[in-house]
Design a protein around this motif. Sequence first.
Motif, PDB file in Angstrom:
ATOM      1  N   LEU A   1      35.610 -15.025 -16.317  1.00 54.91           N
ATOM      2  CA  LEU A   1      34.161 -14.851 -16.149  1.00 54.91           C
ATOM      3  C   LEU A   1      33.548 -14.211 -17.390  1.00 54.91           C
ATOM      4  CD1 LEU A   1      34.098 -13.542 -12.454  1.00 54.91           C
ATOM      5  CD2 LEU A   1      33.640 -15.868 -13.254  1.00 54.91           C
ATOM      6  N   ALA A   2      34.255 -13.240 -17.955  1.00 56.02           N
ATOM      7  CA  ALA A   2      33.737 -12.589 -19.157  1.00 56.02           C
ATOM      8  C   ALA A   2      33.678 -13.563 -20.332  1.00 56.02           C
ATOM      9  CB  ALA A   2      34.619 -11.383 -19.507  1.00 56.02           C
ATOM     10  N   ASP A   3      34.692 -14.382 -20.513  1.00 58.26           N
ATOM     11  CA  ASP A   3      34.708 -15.348 -21.615  1.00 58.26           C
ATOM     12  C   ASP A   3      33.610 -16.394 -21.445  1.00 58.26           C
ATOM     13  OD1 ASP A   3      36.855 -14.022 -22.692  1.00 58.26           O
ATOM     14  OD2 ASP A   3      38.353 -15.354 -21.787  1.00 58.26           O
ATOM     15  N   ARG A   4      33.310 -16.751 -20.225  1.00 53.99           N
ATOM     16  CA  ARG A   4      32.279 -17.770 -19.992  1.00 53.99           C
ATOM     17  C   ARG A   4      30.918 -17.307 -20.504  1.00 53.99           C
ATOM     18  NH1 ARG A   4      31.283 -21.996 -16.099  1.00 53.99           N
ATOM     19  NH2 ARG A   4      29.049 -22.216 -15.655  1.00 53.99           N
ATOM     20  N   HIS A   5      30.611 -16.028 -20.326  1.00 50.55           N
ATOM     21  CA  HIS A   5      29.291 -15.525 -20.712  1.00 50.55           C
ATOM     22  C   HIS A   5      29.340 -14.619 -21.939  1.00 50.55           C
ATOM     23  CE1 HIS A   5      27.458 -17.186 -17.106  1.00 50.55           C
ATOM     24  NE2 HIS A   5      28.419 -16.638 -16.384  1.00 50.55           N
ATOM     25  N   GLY A   6      30.486 -14.564 -22.633  1.00 51.36           N
ATOM     26  CA  GLY A   6      30.571 -13.799 -23.863  1.00 51.36           C
ATOM     27  C   GLY A   6      30.457 -12.308 -23.689  1.00 51.36           C
ATOM     28  N   ARG A   7      31.045 -11.771 -22.619  1.00 52.60           N
ATOM     29  CA  ARG A   7      30.992 -10.340 -22.377  1.00 52.60           C
ATOM     30  C   ARG A   7      32.343  -9.703 -22.660  1.00 52.60           C
ATOM     31  NH1 ARG A   7      27.986 -12.007 -17.222  1.00 52.60           N
ATOM     32  NH2 ARG A   7      25.860 -12.303 -18.010  1.00 52.60           N
ATOM     33  N   ASN A   8      32.384  -8.394 -22.590  1.00 57.84           N
ATOM     34  CA  ASN A   8      33.558  -7.621 -22.962  1.00 57.84           C
ATOM     35  C   ASN A   8      34.693  -7.864 -21.964  1.00 57.84           C
ATOM     36  OD1 ASN A   8      35.460  -5.643 -23.605  1.00 57.84           O
ATOM     37  ND2 ASN A   8      33.883  -4.199 -24.279  1.00 57.84           N
ATOM     38  N   ALA A   9      35.651  -8.704 -22.340  1.00 61.73           N
ATOM     39  CA  ALA A   9      36.754  -9.041 -21.446  1.00 61.73           C
ATOM     40  C   ALA A   9      37.789  -7.926 -21.385  1.00 61.73           C
ATOM     41  CB  ALA A   9      37.407 -10.350 -21.886  1.00 61.73           C
TER      42      ALA A   9
ATOM     43  N   ASN B   1      35.101   3.182 -15.074  1.00 63.00           N
ATOM     44  CA  ASN B   1      33.688   3.023 -14.759  1.00 63.00           C
ATOM     45  C   ASN B   1      32.854   3.222 -16.015  1.00 63.00           C
ATOM     46  OD1 ASN B   1      33.207   3.046 -11.526  1.00 63.00           O
ATOM     47  ND2 ASN B   1      35.042   4.202 -12.068  1.00 63.00           N
ATOM     48  N   LEU B   2      31.651   2.674 -15.998  1.00 67.05           N
ATOM     49  CA  LEU B   2      30.693   2.833 -17.093  1.00 67.05           C
ATOM     50  C   LEU B   2      29.308   3.080 -16.524  1.00 67.05           C
ATOM     51  CD1 LEU B   2      31.571   0.011 -19.670  1.00 67.05           C
ATOM     52  CD2 LEU B   2      31.997   2.458 -19.904  1.00 67.05           C
ATOM     53  N   THR B   3      28.527   3.894 -17.238  1.00 65.88           N
ATOM     54  CA  THR B   3      27.115   4.014 -16.903  1.00 65.88           C
ATOM     55  C   THR B   3      26.365   2.812 -17.466  1.00 65.88           C
ATOM     56  OG1 THR B   3      26.593   5.236 -18.915  1.00 65.88           O
ATOM     57  CG2 THR B   3      27.325   6.520 -16.995  1.00 65.88           C
ATOM     58  N   ALA B   4      25.120   2.678 -17.082  1.00 65.80           N
ATOM     59  CA  ALA B   4      24.324   1.534 -17.537  1.00 65.80           C
ATOM     60  C   ALA B   4      24.184   1.532 -19.052  1.00 65.80           C
ATOM     61  CB  ALA B   4      22.951   1.570 -16.864  1.00 65.80           C
ATOM     62  N   ARG B   5      23.921   2.703 -19.652  1.00 69.76           N
ATOM     63  CA  ARG B   5      23.761   2.774 -21.101  1.00 69.76           C
ATOM     64  C   ARG B   5      25.070   2.422 -21.810  1.00 69.76           C
ATOM     65  NH1 ARG B   5      19.682   2.281 -24.169  1.00 69.76           N
ATOM     66  NH2 ARG B   5      18.509   3.641 -22.730  1.00 69.76           N
ATOM     67  N   GLU B   6      26.189   2.935 -21.324  1.00 75.86           N
ATOM     68  CA  GLU B   6      27.484   2.616 -21.925  1.00 75.86           C
ATOM     69  C   GLU B   6      27.819   1.139 -21.756  1.00 75.86           C
ATOM     70  OE1 GLU B   6      29.773   6.898 -21.227  1.00 75.86           O
ATOM     71  OE2 GLU B   6      29.871   5.307 -19.713  1.00 75.86           O
ATOM     72  N   ALA B   7      27.459   0.570 -20.610  1.00 75.32           N
ATOM     73  CA  ALA B   7      27.741  -0.848 -20.380  1.00 75.32           C
ATOM     74  C   ALA B   7      26.967  -1.725 -21.357  1.00 75.32           C
ATOM     75  CB  ALA B   7      27.382  -1.215 -18.937  1.00 75.32           C
ATOM     76  N   LEU B   8      25.728  -1.347 -21.660  1.00 77.90           N
ATOM     77  CA  LEU B   8      24.949  -2.124 -22.619  1.00 77.90           C
ATOM     78  C   LEU B   8      25.545  -1.989 -24.015  1.00 77.90           C
ATOM     79  CD1 LEU B   8      22.400  -3.844 -23.114  1.00 77.90           C
ATOM     80  CD2 LEU B   8      21.169  -1.709 -23.561  1.00 77.90           C
ATOM     81  N   GLU B   9      25.955  -0.796 -24.401  1.00 78.39           N
ATOM     82  CA  GLU B   9      26.516  -0.581 -25.731  1.00 78.39           C
ATOM     83  C   GLU B   9      27.849  -1.304 -25.918  1.00 78.39           C
ATOM     84  OE1 GLU B   9      26.793   3.616 -25.978  1.00 78.39           O
ATOM     85  OE2 GLU B   9      24.631   3.949 -26.311  1.00 78.39           O
ATOM     86  N   ARG B  10      28.604  -1.467 -24.850  1.00 79.66           N
ATOM     87  CA  ARG B  10      29.926  -2.088 -24.956  1.00 79.66           C
ATOM     88  C   ARG B  10      29.919  -3.557 -24.573  1.00 79.66           C
ATOM     89  NH1 ARG B  10      34.521   2.040 -22.937  1.00 79.66           N
ATOM     90  NH2 ARG B  10      35.720   0.381 -23.956  1.00 79.66           N
ATOM     91  N   ASN B  11      28.734  -4.164 -24.502  1.00 81.53           N
ATOM     92  CA  ASN B  11      28.588  -5.599 -24.247  1.00 81.53           C
ATOM     93  C   ASN B  11      29.184  -5.998 -22.885  1.00 81.53           C
ATOM     94  OD1 ASN B  11      27.788  -8.252 -24.819  1.00 81.53           O
ATOM     95  ND2 ASN B  11      29.798  -8.771 -25.651  1.00 81.53           N
TER      96      ASN B  11
END
Length: 503
Positions: free
Chosen positions: A224-232, A244-254
Motif C-alpha cells: 500500500l505504501a509503494d502504491r502511493h509513494g509513502r514511507n514503507a 506511533n507518530l503524531t500528525a506533524r511527525e507523520a507529515l515530516e516522514r512522508n
Amino acid sequence: MSRSSLPHRVLFWFSLACLLLGGIAAWHAAAQQQRDTALVMTLDGAIGPATGDYFLRGLDIAAEREARLVVVQLDTPGGLDASMRDMISAMLSSEIPVVFYVSPGGARAASAGTYLLYASHVAAMAPATHLGSATPVQIGGGGGLPGIGEPDEPSAQDPAASGGKDKSAAAPASTEGDEAQATRDGVEPSEDGQATETEAPKRRGETAMERKVLEDAVAYIRSLADRHGRNADWAEDAVREAVNLTAREALERNVIDVLATDLDDLFAQLDGREVVMENGTLTLQTADLVVERFDPDWRTRLLEVITTPNVAYFLMIIGFYGLIFELANPGSLVPGTIGIICLLLALFAFQVLPVNYAGLALILVGLALIVGEALMPSFGILGIGGIVAFVIGSVMLMDADTLNISLPLIGGVALVAAGLMLWVMTRFLGLRRRTPRTGQEELIGNEAVALEDFQGEGHVRLRGERWNARSGASLHRGQTVRVVAIEGLTVEVEPLEASVGEA
C-alpha cells in the motif's frame, strides 16, 4: 391593429415569457445538480462489519451522485482484519478518489486505521492526532481470523517506541556489564569506548502462526505504501514494533500527504494534487466543492449494536434461556418467541465476529449443566461445573483487544446463574423437609377413631373412610388413635397418650 388580435398577442407574449422563465429555472436546477460535490462520511469507533457495510454503501452513493471526492473523517482504535481488507479492496478499485482524514483533534488512526490511511488516495490528519500501532493480533483462537488490535504498551527500552528514535543515552562503556547492557539496548560500544547505535533485531513472531500473520501484514502495508509513494519502512516498523507518530511527525516522514485544520483547509491543499488511481493518475479539483454528508443511518447503528460483543453475548444468553423455558412450559409462546429471535440475532453476530468456537461450546455446556442442576438436582455438582465452564468459555469467546466481552458482564451473568442455582437447591431441600401433603405418606401422623374393640387387627375410621387397622395395644370402640405406618390398605395405629390415660 384590430381589437380581436390583441388578446392573441398578449397570450403569445405571456406564453413566451413562461417558457423563458421555465428554461432559466431548468438551467439553474441543472447547474445546481452539476456542481461538484464531496461526499463526507464519518467512521468513529472500531472497524467491524457495520463499519465496512457503511463504507461500501457510501462509495456506491458517491458513484450515483457523481461526486468528485469522498472524504472519510476517521477516529478508530483498530478492528477486524477482514472488514478492513474489504474496505481497502473497494477503495483501491473505486473510480472516485478517497481521502481519509484523521480528525478532529485528539482522534487516532491506530491499528486498522493505519492500513486505511496508507491505502487511501490521500492521507490527511488534523493537528493533535496520531497513528500507528498496526501490529496484527491473532484472535478467535485455533485458526480464527487475524485482527488488527491494540498491541501491548512498548517497553521503555524499545528504540521504536517513539517513532523509531533511540532514547538510550550513549555513555562510555566502563565495565563489561555496561557493554552487555548497551548491546541489549541496541547500542554497541566502539573500540574507543564510545557507544554507537546499532540496528535492533526486527520482530519476527514467536510461533509459526505469528510469523505468518506478521509477515503477511508487513507485505500488505508495504504494498500500500509503494502504491502511493509513502514511507514503507516506517509502515513496517508500525507493524513489527507498534510504533506511533503524531500528525506533524507523520507529515515530516512522508507517512501522510496533508496536515489540515478543517475541511476547507483540506480542500484548499488538495486542489491541483495528483493522486494514483487504478487506471492511472488523476488531478484533483477541489477548490469549489460542495460538501454533502452521509452520516451513519439506523441500519449502521443497528449492525453496530448487534455486533457489539457484549450485546451478542447477552442475546445468546437470553435466547438460550428463552428456549429452555419454552420447552419446560410448552405453549407459553412468549419465552420461545423472544428466545428464537435473540438466538438468531446472536448467531448472526457470531457469524461476522471472530469467535473462539471452543469458548462458545464451553458456554453452551455450562448453561446446559446449570439448567440440568435445576431440573435434576445433584446437590451442586452439575451447577458448579456449569458455572466454571460458563465463565471459562465466556473469557475465551473473544480475546481481541478491541472486540472483547466485558469481564463485569461475565461476572454478573455468572452470579445470576449461581444465585438461581442456589435458590433452586434451597427450594428442593425445603421440600424434602416438608411434610407430604398428598399420597399415602400424607396420612402418617393423622388421627383416626377405632370402630370396634380389638387388639391386633380391626377397623378404624380415617378421613371419613373405613380402613383395616393393626395395633399391638388393646383399643376400645370410639378411642382416638394415631396412624404410624401404612402397608397397602392396612394402617398401623397406636393410641394417643391422652386416650391411654383415660382408659
